[in-house]
Design a protein around this motif. Structure first.
Motif, PDB file in Angstrom:
ATOM      1  N   ASP A 103       0.864  -1.183   0.000  1.00  0.00           N
ATOM      2  CA  ASP A 103       0.000   0.000   0.000  1.00  0.00           C
ATOM      3  C   ASP A 103       0.900   1.233   0.000  1.00  0.00           C
ATOM      4  O   ASP A 103       1.549   1.540   1.001  1.00  0.00           O
ATOM      5  CB  ASP A 103      -0.902  -0.021   1.236  1.00  0.00           C
TER       6      ASP A 103
ATOM      7  N   ASP B 252      -8.873  -8.061  -3.696  1.00  0.00           N
ATOM      8  CA  ASP B 252      -9.590  -6.857  -4.121  1.00  0.00           C
ATOM      9  C   ASP B 252      -8.668  -5.645  -3.960  1.00  0.00           C
ATOM     10  O   ASP B 252      -8.340  -5.274  -2.832  1.00  0.00           O
ATOM     11  CB  ASP B 252     -10.846  -6.680  -3.265  1.00  0.00           C
TER      12      ASP B 252
ATOM     13  N   ASP C 235      -9.318  -2.589  -4.238  1.00  0.00           N
ATOM     14  CA  ASP C 235      -9.999  -1.457  -3.626  1.00  0.00           C
ATOM     15  C   ASP C 235     -10.219  -1.655  -2.132  1.00  0.00           C
ATOM     16  O   ASP C 235     -10.654  -0.734  -1.445  1.00  0.00           O
ATOM     17  CB  ASP C 235     -11.335  -1.205  -4.326  1.00  0.00           C
ATOM     18  N   SER C 236      -9.943  -2.826  -1.628  1.00  0.00           N
ATOM     19  CA  SER C 236     -10.098  -3.120  -0.205  1.00  0.00           C
ATOM     20  C   SER C 236      -8.914  -3.972   0.253  1.00  0.00           C
ATOM     21  O   SER C 236      -9.077  -5.107   0.673  1.00  0.00           O
ATOM     22  CB  SER C 236     -11.410  -3.863   0.037  1.00  0.00           C
TER      23      SER C 236
ATOM     24  N   ARG D 284      -6.023  -3.698   9.226  1.00  0.00           N
ATOM     25  CA  ARG D 284      -7.290  -2.959   9.266  1.00  0.00           C
ATOM     26  C   ARG D 284      -7.137  -1.574   9.869  1.00  0.00           C
ATOM     27  O   ARG D 284      -7.861  -0.650   9.509  1.00  0.00           O
ATOM     28  CB  ARG D 284      -8.337  -3.734  10.059  1.00  0.00           C
TER      29      ARG D 284
END
Length: 138
Positions: free
Chosen positions: A13, A55, A57-58, A113
């Protein structure tokens, strides 16, 4: 540097400050250039995530693509550490992998998270130096 066609790729990320520190850690220790990098925000990073069933996007998983296989979470981290040149990182990798994945990934997923709240977020992706740029996929 290793041939880019067979180099393992770490997908991270790019706006997560913890993830950027991980990439800097690897760049400092992987002086032979074994690993290449793709941010989750890049076209190549998104493609790799989708290819390996994640995913983009997540993203709660770090992805390591090595020899055509995708590894996530603590398994990805342990495999990356194993590929570093110093024994202490291989030793840490062995210890990590001796813990059942279901247990070690609980902590990983908690941190994943809450990574922005715990470590911060940047408005733009980590920018490699000109010397490092060849190791990053766009």
């Amino acid at each position: 540097m290793t041939d880019s066609a067979i180099s393992p790729v770490v997908v991270y990320d790019g706006v997560c400050l913890l993830c950027s520190r991980w990439v800097r850690f690897l760049l400092e220790r992987d002086r032979e250039g074994r690993y290449r990098f793709a941010s989750m925000q890049s076209e190549s990073g998104r493609h790799l995530l989708l290819t390996h069933g994640l995913d983009p996007d997540s993203p709660f998983s770090m992805l390591l693509v090595e020899d055509g296989c995708g590894y996530t979470d603590t398994t990805a981290i342990a495999r990356v550490l194993r590929g570093l040149p110093y024994r202490r990182w291989r030793w840490l990798s062995t210890i990590m992998l001796s813990v059942p994945r279901s247990i070690r990934d609980i902590a990983y997923r908690f941190v994943a998270r809450h990574r922005y709240r715990l470590f911060g977020r940047s408005e733009q992706c980590f920018a490699p130096t000109p010397e490092q740029r060849a190791r990053f996929m766009s």
